[in-house]
Structure formats: structure tokens, C-alpha cells
Design a protein around this motif. Structure first.
Motif, PDB file in Angstrom:
ATOM      1  N   GLY A 161       0.782  -1.226   0.000  1.00 39.75           N
ATOM      2  CA  GLY A 161       0.000   0.000   0.000  1.00 39.75           C
ATOM      3  C   GLY A 161       0.815   1.278   0.000  1.00 39.75           C
ATOM      4  N   GLU A 162       2.138   1.185   0.237  1.00 34.82           N
ATOM      5  CA  GLU A 162       2.986   2.383   0.274  1.00 34.82           C
ATOM      6  C   GLU A 162       3.608   2.700  -1.077  1.00 34.82           C
ATOM      7  OE1 GLU A 162       3.125   4.349   2.911  1.00 34.82           O
ATOM      8  OE2 GLU A 162       1.696   2.983   3.853  1.00 34.82           O
ATOM      9  N   TYR A 163       3.234   1.974  -2.102  1.00 30.72           N
ATOM     10  CA  TYR A 163       3.760   2.276  -3.439  1.00 30.72           C
ATOM     11  C   TYR A 163       3.533   3.751  -3.744  1.00 30.72           C
ATOM     12  CZ  TYR A 163       3.996   2.311  -8.561  1.00 30.72           C
ATOM     13  OH  TYR A 163       4.293   2.605  -9.868  1.00 30.72           O
ATOM     14  N   ASP A 164       4.561   4.446  -4.236  1.00 28.40           N
ATOM     15  CA  ASP A 164       4.439   5.890  -4.445  1.00 28.40           C
ATOM     16  C   ASP A 164       4.678   6.313  -5.897  1.00 28.40           C
ATOM     17  OD1 ASP A 164       7.116   5.406  -4.622  1.00 28.40           O
ATOM     18  OD2 ASP A 164       7.728   6.841  -3.078  1.00 28.40           O
ATOM     19  N   GLY A 165       4.608   5.357  -6.815  1.00 25.67           N
ATOM     20  CA  GLY A 165       4.764   5.689  -8.228  1.00 25.67           C
ATOM     21  C   GLY A 165       3.439   6.067  -8.853  1.00 25.67           C
ATOM     22  N   PRO A 166       3.423   6.343 -10.143  1.00 28.67           N
ATOM     23  CA  PRO A 166       2.169   6.690 -10.840  1.00 28.67           C
ATOM     24  C   PRO A 166       1.210   5.507 -10.870  1.00 28.67           C
ATOM     25  CG  PRO A 166       3.956   6.392 -12.419  1.00 28.67           C
ATOM     26  CD  PRO A 166       4.587   6.361 -11.057  1.00 28.67           C
ATOM     27  N   THR A 167      -0.069   5.812 -10.780  1.00 28.26           N
ATOM     28  CA  THR A 167      -1.085   4.750 -10.752  1.00 28.26           C
ATOM     29  C   THR A 167      -2.129   4.881 -11.849  1.00 28.26           C
ATOM     30  OG1 THR A 167      -2.392   6.020  -9.160  1.00 28.26           O
ATOM     31  CG2 THR A 167      -0.868   4.358  -8.260  1.00 28.26           C
ATOM     32  N   GLU A 168      -2.286   6.050 -12.431  1.00 30.67           N
ATOM     33  CA  GLU A 168      -3.395   6.254 -13.366  1.00 30.67           C
ATOM     34  C   GLU A 168      -2.934   6.082 -14.805  1.00 30.67           C
ATOM     35  OE1 GLU A 168      -6.196   9.290 -12.718  1.00 30.67           O
ATOM     36  OE2 GLU A 168      -5.809   9.443 -10.576  1.00 30.67           O
ATOM     37  N   ALA A 169      -3.678   5.240 -15.525  1.00 27.25           N
ATOM     38  CA  ALA A 169      -3.375   4.958 -16.931  1.00 27.25           C
ATOM     39  C   ALA A 169      -4.373   5.678 -17.824  1.00 27.25           C
ATOM     40  CB  ALA A 169      -3.437   3.452 -17.185  1.00 27.25           C
ATOM     41  N   ASP A 170      -3.993   5.865 -19.062  1.00 31.16           N
ATOM     42  CA  ASP A 170      -4.917   6.411 -20.053  1.00 31.16           C
ATOM     43  C   ASP A 170      -5.864   5.317 -20.534  1.00 31.16           C
ATOM     44  OD1 ASP A 170      -3.732   8.953 -20.007  1.00 31.16           O
ATOM     45  OD2 ASP A 170      -2.227   8.354 -21.492  1.00 31.16           O
ATOM     46  N   ALA A 171      -7.054   5.731 -20.939  1.00 31.06           N
ATOM     47  CA  ALA A 171      -7.981   4.781 -21.550  1.00 31.06           C
ATOM     48  C   ALA A 171      -7.417   4.313 -22.882  1.00 31.06           C
ATOM     49  CB  ALA A 171      -9.340   5.438 -21.749  1.00 31.06           C
ATOM     50  N   ASP A 172      -7.691   3.063 -23.216  1.00 34.36           N
ATOM     51  CA  ASP A 172      -7.137   2.487 -24.437  1.00 34.36           C
ATOM     52  C   ASP A 172      -8.180   1.573 -25.056  1.00 34.36           C
ATOM     53  OD1 ASP A 172      -5.726   1.193 -26.416  1.00 34.36           O
ATOM     54  OD2 ASP A 172      -3.917   0.945 -25.213  1.00 34.36           O
ATOM     55  N   ALA A 173      -8.634   1.924 -26.251  1.00 30.17           N
ATOM     56  CA  ALA A 173      -9.649   1.111 -26.921  1.00 30.17           C
ATOM     57  C   ALA A 173      -9.126  -0.253 -27.314  1.00 30.17           C
ATOM     58  CB  ALA A 173     -10.161   1.846 -28.155  1.00 30.17           C
ATOM     59  N   GLY A 174      -7.827  -0.468 -27.253  1.00 31.55           N
ATOM     60  CA  GLY A 174      -7.258  -1.740 -27.675  1.00 31.55           C
ATOM     61  C   GLY A 174      -7.306  -2.826 -26.630  1.00 31.55           C
ATOM     62  N   ARG A 175      -7.750  -2.514 -25.430  1.00 28.14           N
ATOM     63  CA  ARG A 175      -7.837  -3.542 -24.383  1.00 28.14           C
ATOM     64  C   ARG A 175      -9.190  -3.454 -23.689  1.00 28.14           C
ATOM     65  NH1 ARG A 175      -4.557   0.314 -21.351  1.00 28.14           N
ATOM     66  NH2 ARG A 175      -5.943   1.302 -19.826  1.00 28.14           N
ATOM     67  N   PRO A 176      -9.713  -4.584 -23.239  1.00 24.37           N
ATOM     68  CA  PRO A 176     -10.941  -4.519 -22.443  1.00 24.37           C
ATOM     69  C   PRO A 176     -10.635  -3.977 -21.046  1.00 24.37           C
ATOM     70  CG  PRO A 176     -10.171  -6.785 -22.587  1.00 24.37           C
ATOM     71  CD  PRO A 176      -9.269  -5.962 -23.466  1.00 24.37           C
ATOM     72  N   ALA A 177     -11.505  -3.124 -20.548  1.00 23.10           N
ATOM     73  CA  ALA A 177     -11.365  -2.654 -19.169  1.00 23.10           C
ATOM     74  C   ALA A 177     -11.789  -3.748 -18.194  1.00 23.10           C
ATOM     75  CB  ALA A 177     -12.203  -1.393 -18.960  1.00 23.10           C
ATOM     76  N   PHE A 178     -12.829  -4.501 -18.579  1.00 23.35           N
ATOM     77  CA  PHE A 178     -13.336  -5.594 -17.747  1.00 23.35           C
ATOM     78  C   PHE A 178     -13.657  -6.776 -18.646  1.00 23.35           C
ATOM     79  CE2 PHE A 178     -14.556  -1.718 -15.519  1.00 23.35           C
ATOM     80  CZ  PHE A 178     -14.113  -1.964 -14.234  1.00 23.35           C
ATOM     81  N   ILE A 179     -13.580  -7.969 -18.063  1.00 23.76           N
ATOM     82  CA  ILE A 179     -14.082  -9.173 -18.710  1.00 23.76           C
ATOM     83  C   ILE A 179     -15.216  -9.701 -17.845  1.00 23.76           C
ATOM     84  CG2 ILE A 179     -13.575 -11.527 -19.437  1.00 23.76           C
ATOM     85  CD1 ILE A 179     -10.694 -10.652 -19.926  1.00 23.76           C
TER      86      ILE A 179
END
Length: 554
Positions: A161-179
Motif C-alpha cells: 500500500g505504500e507504493y508511491d509511483g504513478p497509478t493512473e493509466a490512459d484509456a485504451d480502446a485496444g484492451r478490455p477494461a473488464f471481462i
């Protein structure tokens, strides 16, 4: 790859923040979660996913019921660009192996770990995080010992939980967000996996916001109750995502049964909830018993009670609405038609007030198309049919799935020219309202080659005054595979034998020559249902002959 504007989470976060903590986001076993805390939890789990080494484009396996942590992890995965894979909780353990995809980290509800244990032993899983039903108690399910590669949710928080790097990605139509998974009723009881993109899910949000202008069922400060596991994506959207975005409070309970649904509706008093016809029938039967004892329940809190997934008979819906009106509900039970492949609602028979419904047909009305959805009826030659003509229901919408996972044949067969071929049979009336009769694949062929739909056989029998419900099934590996199951009304003046003989005469006059039922079986009370409240047709189609106890008809 095409870039789109934002992830589902980024879109959701703006709506959640707009409420400014005026109303709680979640209530779970009496424990309340504010909207700011929900956002903090999603970002915490986003840091955990990144700390575990999950990268944009990876998959994770998420196997659990309606828990707050399941919601947090789903949204955190979307935020970080990781695809959350949610297999159906209904499939047998040996079928799960084909559904875990590329996941190397799994999040599993402790009460279901035993069912999925063999799958989790596969070398691909580097880590398994165990989620407890009551995470604030600090207790795992009795008897569950943490194995190598297993850690508790609390340990995951401490370790990553102490990870301090970037976490937010851009949306990408080439991958499913959920299955997500389909229900499994379209095939041989085996769900298909579908990929849903951020773009498609945000499109459904925009459709819902347009629908909200017709009477605002999603109202700030109102309550939603979600009795469905999140792999049921229609419930996930209607009962969790849309209410959270619109400033509502979502009540969660991982326990799924008609009795628990009934208790929770009366305790939580939600303005919005959704369940199958079987759950609503149980709810109204309980209300009937309360009325008989002089304890009429107060249902004035309802604003958008929805029957979806699977309906009930028009006769049952008529009684449901009569009782709801007598108990003070300002609205009738809304019937809807939704598909996993469209992420949510396709049609809905919603009226902001009143109880004017059509109960005269073989099936209940599921209403007009949702905003942003086009519905058409087609014959087998791809000709679109006019009103009053039965054919295959096809749907076109911007929230349509981009494809079935690892199933190019199904993609080619079901997704054509922007239309989803639903494999459901129905018709549109002159006012544009849809009636859904049953599955295209559920038929039996008579000796002369005539095709007879099983739902038509059941529909004939439901017209009999003594029949509460009927089910026609085709048993496997039988010379004469047609078997009829019926639930009879209470206190009928005839014997069961007399009723069955009359039903047999009805079918003798309807079915083609040479096709007769092998026999009949009476089910008492209700048909058996599965975890999401649908009639368990797989059970009825695979009962060994030695357990049939069929009354033979000469």
C-alpha cells in the motif's frame, strides 16, 4: 491503437466527487463508507496493484460476490489500466481453468476459495489475495489456512500500500477494461466471456443519464440495493455504478437468495433494486402472508423496482403489481431486458407512476428501447420484420461489447454490421414495446421435421387455470426427450392426475404428429433456481432417468 478520452474510473470519480460527501457511498452490514473514503480506497488498491508489479495491459482474476473490496479492486484495476477478469460464480470448478486468461494475481473471496483452489494451484498465479466477507473483523473463514502465495487483504495493504509511483493509466480502446460473463442460458449452460471497453461503458452511462430525464429514477440521496454478484454486469451498472455516480447510497450484501432479498428490501427500503422474477414472486408471497396476518408492509419507498435477467408469467406479474399497489408503492414493478453484451439495459417498461400494464400476452412486456439503443426483429434471412411479427431480437448500441474473449466463431456469428444477434425470440408491438418469448436455440424437432419452441409449449400450458408455471425441457440421451414440468396453483378442485391428463390433451392437440411428452413432473412451490435467480434449466435438462419420477401418459 485508438486513444479515447478517459477511463471509466476517471468518469466515475467526477460524479462521486460532485456529491461532496452529502450522502454515504456504501452501506455494508451496517458499516457506512463515505464518498471520499470510497475514492481513497480505490486509490489505495490502485497502489497495491502497482506495488504487486501489475502493469498496464495485464489481467487480474477477481472471484467474489458483492463486497466493497470487490468494487474497490474493480475500479482500481480500471484506473491502473489492468483488466479485471470476473468469471461466473456459477460455473463448475473444472470450467474455471478456461476462464482465468492471463491473470497472474487473483483476488478471491474466502468463502469461495475451496471451489477455485485447484485453479489457483496453476503456476501462472504468483499471488492470491484472500478477501473476507467482514474485512473489519480481521477474521478469515474458519478452516482457511493461508498457503504459500496466499496473503490476506490486510497483509496486501501493509506490504504494497505504500507504493508511491504513478497509478493512473490512459484509456485504451485496444484492451478490455473488464471481462464479464454471460449468464450461460444461450449455450449449453457454459457462460461466454465478453470484453467491455471504457468507451462502451461510458456510452451506457450517457444513455442512463438521458433516461434519467424521463422521471429521474437515479436521484441524489436515494438508496439502491444490490443483491447480485458483480460478474452480472447489468446489476453492476444499474445497482452500483449509476447510483454512485448520481449521488445515491448503495447497500451491499453478498448473501444471495430469495429469502435474503425479501428481508433486505424490507429492511433497507431501497428506491432502486433489481432481481429476477423468481425473487420478486418470493417477495410478494411474503407480503401476502404479512397481509393475511394483518401486517400489511409499507412499500411506499419504491421508485424504480426492476425485474430483469429472467421474468415471470404475466399472471404472476399482475398479482405482484396488485399487491405492490395495495401496499402503497407509487410505481409498478418495471420489467426490463438487458444483455451482458451491451453492459446493461436494452429496453425498459418504466412509468414514473401508475399501474397500467398489459398482462394479456404469453410473455410480459419489457418496454421500449433505452436511450441510445436500437432494437429490431429479424427473420432467418436477415429481413427486418414489422410490428406484431416474431423473430430474432437484434440490438444496436454504442455500449456494445467489442467481442467475445477467445471465441472468433461466436464473434462472427453474433456481431454483424453493428448488430448483436441476441438469439432471443420476440416481437415489437405497434407502440414499439418489446415482448421476449424465449431462446432461439431452445426447440425440439418432431419426427416429421417440424421445429417447435419449448417456450411455446410452456406458454400453452400456462393458460390453464390450474397451472402456476410450466417448463418444457429436452432431456439429453433419451429416445423421447420432451419432458414437461409444472407448478400447480394452490387449492385447485381437481386431483393432480386429472390436471396432468388435461394438460396432456392440450398438447396432443397442439404438437405435431409423432411428438408427445415422455411424461410430466409436478414441482411443488417453485422451480429450482440458480445463484442469480434464474430457473436452473441445466438441472432440469440433466436429471438422470432414475430420478425423474415421471407420470407416464398413454
Amino acid at each position: 491503437m485508438e486513444q479515447i478520452s478517459e477511463t471509466l474510473w476517471k468518469f466515475m470519480e467526477k460524479g462521486i466527487l460532485a456529491d461532496e460527501n452529502r450522502h454515504d457511498a456504501l452501506v455494508y452490514f451496517g458499516r457506512r463508507t463515505s464518498r471520499s473514503t470510497l475514492i481513497e480506497k480505490v486509490h489505495l488498491w490502485g497502489r497495491i496493484l502497482k506495488g504487486m508489479g501489475l502493469k498496464e495491459g495485464d489481467e487480474l482474476l477477481l472471484y467474489g460476490p458483492a463486497l466493497p473490496e470487490v468494487l474497490y479492486i474493480m475500479l482500481a484495476a480500471d484506473m491502473t489500466g489492468v483488466t479485471a477478469n470476473l468469471p461466473s460464480l456459477m460455473v463448475k470448478a473444472d470450467a474455471l481453468d478456461s476462464m482465468v486468461g492471463r491473470s497472474r494475481v487473483a483476488f478471491v473471496f474466502d468463502g469461495l476459495e475451496r471451489k477455485i483452489r485447484e485453479t489457483l494451484r496453476r503456476p501462472q498465479f504468483e499471488r492470491v489475495v484472500i478477501l473476507e466477507a467482514l474485512p473489519f473483523s480481521g477474521l478469515l473463514r474458519p478452516g482457511l489456512r493461508l498457503r504459500s502465495r496466499y496473503i490476506s487483504a490486510k497483509a496486501a495493504i501493509r506490504q504494497f500500500g505504500e507504493y508511491d509511483g504513478p497509478t493512473e493509466a490512459d484509456a485504451d480502446a485496444g484492451r478490455p477494461a473488464f471481462i464479464f460473463c454471460t449468464s450461460g442460458t444461450s449455450g449449453k449452460g457454459v457462460p461466454n466471456q465478453i470484453g467491455m471497453s471504457d468507451k462502451a461503458m461510458i456510452a451506457m452511462f450517457r444513455n442512463a443519464l438521458a433516461f434519467n430525464q424521463t422521471g429521474a429514477p437515479f436521484r441524489e440521496g436515494a438508496r439502491s440495493y444490490c443483491p447480485l454478484p458483480p460478474f452480472v454486469c447489468t446489476g453492476f451498472f444499474v445497482l452500483m455504478l449509476a447510483p454512485l455516480y448520481c449521488g445515491m447510497t448503495v447497500y451491499l450484501d453478498p448473501r444471495v437468495s430469495p429469502r435474503q432479498f425479501t428481508k433486505n428490501v424490507l429492511d433497507f427500503r431501497p428506491q432502486i433494486t433489481l432481481a429476477t422474477g423468481a425473487f420478486w414472486v418470493h417477495f410478494i408471497e411474503h407480503a401476502d402472508r404479512l397481509i393475511e396476518r394483518g401486517k400489511r408492509p409499507d412499500l411506499s419507498f419504491f421508485r424504480f423496482p426492476v425485474m430483469g435477467g429472467e421474468g415471470c408469467t404475466p399472471k404472476a406479474l399482475k398479482h405482484i403489481n396488485e399487491v405492490m399497489e395495495a401496499c402503497g408503492s407509487p410505481v409498478a414493478l418495471t420489467s426490463g431486458y438487458g444483455l451482458s453484451e451491451t453492459f446493461s439495459v436494452c429496453t425498459v417498461d418504466y412509468e414514473p407512476e401508475g399501474f397500467d400494464k398489459d398482462y394479456s400476452r404469453q410473455a410480459v412486456c419489457v418496454g421500449r428501447p433505452f436511450p441510445g439503443v436500437t432494437v429490431g426483429i429479424f427473420d432467418e434471412n436477415d429481413n427486418e420484420l414489422g410490428c406484431g411479427k416474431c423473430g430474432e431480437i437484434r440490438v444496436k448500441t454504442s455500449s456494445l461489447t467489442e467481442g467475445y474473449i477467445n471465441n472468433p466463431e461466436l464473434n462472427q456469428a453474433r456481431l454483424k454490421g453493428g448488430w448483436l444477434h441476441t438469439q432471443d425470440i420476440g416481437e415489437l408491438d405497434a407502440s414499439g414495446k418489446l415482448f421476449v418469448y424465449g431462446r432461439k436455440a431452445q426447440y425440439i424437432v418432431a419426427p416429421g421435421g417440424e421445429k417447435v419452441y419449448l417456450f411455446d409449449i410452456a406458454g400453452r400450458l400456462r393458460k390453464d387455470a390450474a397451472v402456476k408455471d410450466a417448463l418444457a425441457c429436452q432431456l439429453s440421451a433419451q429416445d423421447n426427450p420432451l419432458v414437461i414440468y409444472v407448478v400447480l396453483e394452490e387449492n385447485i378442485p381437481e386431483t393432480e392426475e386429472e390436471v396432468l391428463r388435461r394438460l396432456d390433451r392440450i398438447l396432443a392437440g397442439y404438437l405435431p404428429a409423432g411428438l408427445r411428452p415422455a411424461g410430466y413432473r409436478i414441482e411443488h412451490g417453485h422451480f429450482r433456481i440458480n445463484i442469480v435467480g434464474k430457473i436452473d434449466r441445466n438441472y432440469y435438462s440433466h436429471i438422470p432417468p432414475g430420478r425423474m419420477h415421471i407420470t407416464k401418459k398413454g
